[in-house]
Write an enzyme that holds these catalytic residues in place. Sequence first.
Site, PDB file in Angstrom:
ATOM      1  N   ASP A  83       0.680  -1.292   0.043  1.00  0.00           N
ATOM      2  CA  ASP A  83       0.006   0.051   0.051  1.00  0.00           C
ATOM      3  C   ASP A  83       0.873   1.435   0.022  1.00  0.00           C
ATOM      4  O   ASP A  83       2.013   1.181   0.214  1.00  0.00           O
ATOM      5  CB  ASP A  83      -0.864  -0.179   1.128  1.00  0.00           C
ATOM      6  CG  ASP A  83      -1.746   1.107   1.224  1.00  0.00           C
ATOM      7  OD1 ASP A  83      -2.135   1.635   0.065  1.00  0.00           O
ATOM      8  OD2 ASP A  83      -2.446   1.296   2.443  1.00  0.00           O
ATOM      9  N   GLU A 119       2.592   5.113  -3.994  1.00  0.00           N
ATOM     10  CA  GLU A 119       2.321   5.965  -5.124  1.00  0.00           C
ATOM     11  C   GLU A 119       3.851   6.563  -5.204  1.00  0.00           C
ATOM     12  O   GLU A 119       4.075   7.126  -6.568  1.00  0.00           O
ATOM     13  CB  GLU A 119       1.517   6.894  -4.902  1.00  0.00           C
ATOM     14  CG  GLU A 119       0.056   6.237  -5.017  1.00  0.00           C
ATOM     15  CD  GLU A 119      -0.391   5.280  -3.995  1.00  0.00           C
ATOM     16  OE1 GLU A 119       0.063   5.660  -2.725  1.00  0.00           O
ATOM     17  OE2 GLU A 119      -0.993   4.362  -3.970  1.00  0.00           O
ATOM     18  N   ASP A 148      -8.850   3.539  -2.164  1.00  0.00           N
ATOM     19  CA  ASP A 148      -9.833   4.130  -1.379  1.00  0.00           C
ATOM     20  C   ASP A 148     -11.147   4.597  -1.914  1.00  0.00           C
ATOM     21  O   ASP A 148     -11.168   5.798  -2.150  1.00  0.00           O
ATOM     22  CB  ASP A 148      -9.132   5.047  -0.479  1.00  0.00           C
ATOM     23  CG  ASP A 148      -8.129   4.474   0.447  1.00  0.00           C
ATOM     24  OD1 ASP A 148      -7.921   3.250   0.540  1.00  0.00           O
ATOM     25  OD2 ASP A 148      -7.417   5.338   1.104  1.00  0.00           O
TER      26      ASP A 148
HETATM   27  C1  GLC Z   1      -4.958   3.053   2.850  1.00  0.00           C
HETATM   28  C2  GLC Z   1      -5.169   2.235   2.080  1.00  0.00           C
HETATM   29  C3  GLC Z   1      -6.122   1.397   3.102  1.00  0.00           C
HETATM   30  C4  GLC Z   1      -5.730   0.904   4.189  1.00  0.00           C
HETATM   31  C5  GLC Z   1      -5.322   2.423   4.888  1.00  0.00           C
HETATM   32  C6  GLC Z   1      -4.449   1.913   6.203  1.00  0.00           C
HETATM   33  O1  GLC Z   1      -5.959   4.159   2.938  1.00  0.00           O
HETATM   34  O2  GLC Z   1      -5.502   2.462   0.913  1.00  0.00           O
HETATM   35  O3  GLC Z   1      -6.741   0.203   2.212  1.00  0.00           O
HETATM   36  O4  GLC Z   1      -6.777   0.400   4.987  1.00  0.00           O
HETATM   37  O5  GLC Z   1      -4.262   3.098   4.120  1.00  0.00           O
HETATM   38  O6  GLC Z   1      -3.451   1.018   6.120  1.00  0.00           O
END
Ligand code: GLC
Length: 750
Positions: free
Chosen positions: A395, A398, A468
């Site tokens: 995650d 980017e 998200d």
């Molecule tokens: C980001 C991710 C989400 C995750 C959060 C906490 O927002 O896109 O899926 O739950 O971070 O790690």
Amino acid sequence: MFGKLISYEKHNYSIKLNYEKKPIFVDVISDKAVRFYEERESKSFAVEAYELSSDFSIKFDTKLVIETKEIKIVISDEFKVIIYDLMGNEILSDCDLKASKDDQNVDSDLLALEGHKSHDGEEYKFLITKKLHNDECFFGLGDKTGFLNKREYEYIMWNTDDPAPQVDCFKSLYKSIPFFIGHHDKISYGVFLDNTYKSVFNMGTEDDVFYFGSVGGTIDYYFFYGPQMKDVMTEYTNITGRYPLPQIWTLGNQQSRWSYANKEAVDEIVDGYQKNNIPLDVIHLDIDYMEDYKVFTHSEEKFPDMKNYIATLAEKGIKVVCIIDPGVKALEGYNVYDEGIKNNYFATLDGEVYHNAVWPGDSVFPAFTSNRVQSWWANNTKYLTELGVRGIWNDMNEPASFKGPLPNDVVFSSEDKDYLHEEVHNVYGHLMAKATYEGLAKTNKRPYIITRACYAGSQKYTTAWTGDNHSIWAHLQMAPVQLCNLGLSGMPFVGTDVGGFGSHCTKELMARWVMVGAFSPLFRNHSAMGTKYQEPWQFDQELTDIYRKYVELRYQLIPYYYDLFRLHEQTGYPVMRPVVFNYENDEVTYNLNDEFMVGDNILVSPVVVQGERKKLVYLPNDKWYSHETKELVEAGYSIASAKLDECPIYVKGGSIIPKYEKSMHIANNIDKLILDVYPGDGEYTHYVDDKETFSYQQGEYSLYFFKKVNEELTIELIKDDYKKLYKEFEIHYQNKIIKAKASNKLTIKL
Ligand code: GLC
């Protein structure tokens, strides 16, 4: 920019066009694939290697004409390219970009007073402008908002973490896949701009042209001829790679939440699934399993004896996937940070390690551009795999940063070059996934990685989710098209957060989302901290029953999905596809946003509007049967019943769909295969292997060939190099159930 075309040279089948000002190179890769490029300043991150074709002719007077067995390319002064098929149809042709009408008479200062922007303000280093055909449609472009057909929209390729509810006018999301499929005059073609800098794809906001270009780097684009979309996908994935077969359990139901923050919370979820008799294979652990959000650690307090605990879950049929972000907590004494500092593994700015903030607070960023850093990260994954973790969720890659964006001149070094952030921003997630893949591959199991950010070619390493989203109807409407366009961008293993991540999910929205989710290749329910809990039983009994119905259906369809992944690995075809992929001569399908297909045989028409209990369904010209009632349904438009628990699902006549019996978890070896057979003649090849390791790549797999002619079905084992074969077949045909003991060749009267 280029001037007159003076001459050309051929070096080992690569063609160099000498223009007055600078040269252009042309590589003919196949009869259908051609690359046009300037000398690159750095290597491609998407394309590893390809062989050149020698099978083409060249003529030159003032123009250079290249002809393959499928296309003719005419290149003239100023690097103007026109591509024809051999019937003389013009497929793609350069033209001049007229001055933008949109930019005239704009008072930017006045607009800015209320926070509006007139223009993205970028200076593009080059823009390639093409003629827009009257009936032209565009598909692909990775993960973008809006609808299926991208004509008349503009997008920016710049991986962006923006959790605000993403709507049609958002130009960028988390991924940048600069590839699209164009379709006009019943011909499909593809274009891939292999440039990792911020780039623009304007798909015809300005009358009769569309254009693409970038703020940096060099011109380097590929043209792929169809004439069918299927051919385009095969050519594109020949160049950028395909997703290797997954472990079969990854196709199962997955439950996540930010966060199941301790063992007790996870137990409650696993018990909830068991009590409610809903199949489940995977639990995801979000950032709270770590100690202070330090990657490659876990909190002993929240998950005591984690290895043992994960083993207990495994006995219950549950696999654990853990999140890993790229930001490394800047803290002396923390081994990952210390090692990175000692070996210069982190990105720098003005010669110092660059700091920004992510979940752990003050953080530094591994330079995944370097092979040494890749291997180091790969080795770090051992921390998790030794605990028994079966997959890694990448995650914030980017990369996301809480203290403003990373400056363009942050340096990511490598063995051959120091890259600036502006060049490698869009491949940061891609390179992180590659390193993670290298780590997980050491377990000798097929790696399972889920990423948020990626670039073209990331499908070689990873699955992806769309980041998200929100629990809003607009995002359920967007989900099928988002996933279908990702599939048409080479990424077959994709899903949305089922139920939506941000905002509170309503019962009705969840009922409708699971109908899309259960058919999405990646099937994971995930939600944000502070929102309503979203596991099926958090709503009511009715919703729990609806959820179970669709998860069970997914579990029955697992062998069909697995076959589609095998087909993807061979052809590049997506698993979940827009109807247009299978029926591209049918104009209605060009803008069919609320239906999709799974493979060639199943068409799903989910309800994506609150309150609807009937669905307007469009079935392209073929024979279709209701999956539920097995009744014949006329092609064209019709209205289907769609009560809260109903999702219109259709199967094409002559289909032979392999199914498993209902089960709570996906097993690697199954004794009985069900064949769901539909009226009409048809055939189907079914693939079986160990569903876990790479031994299939050495030929250890078996193939069954099913064929139905009139009222007779034959089942033949046509390759048997994987020995754990089915013992029994059960044929379901028009309310009949026929059982048959397996043998190498069976003929069954239906
Ligand atoms: C980001 C991710 C989400 C995750 C959060 C906490 O927002 O896109 O899926 O739950 O971070 O790690």
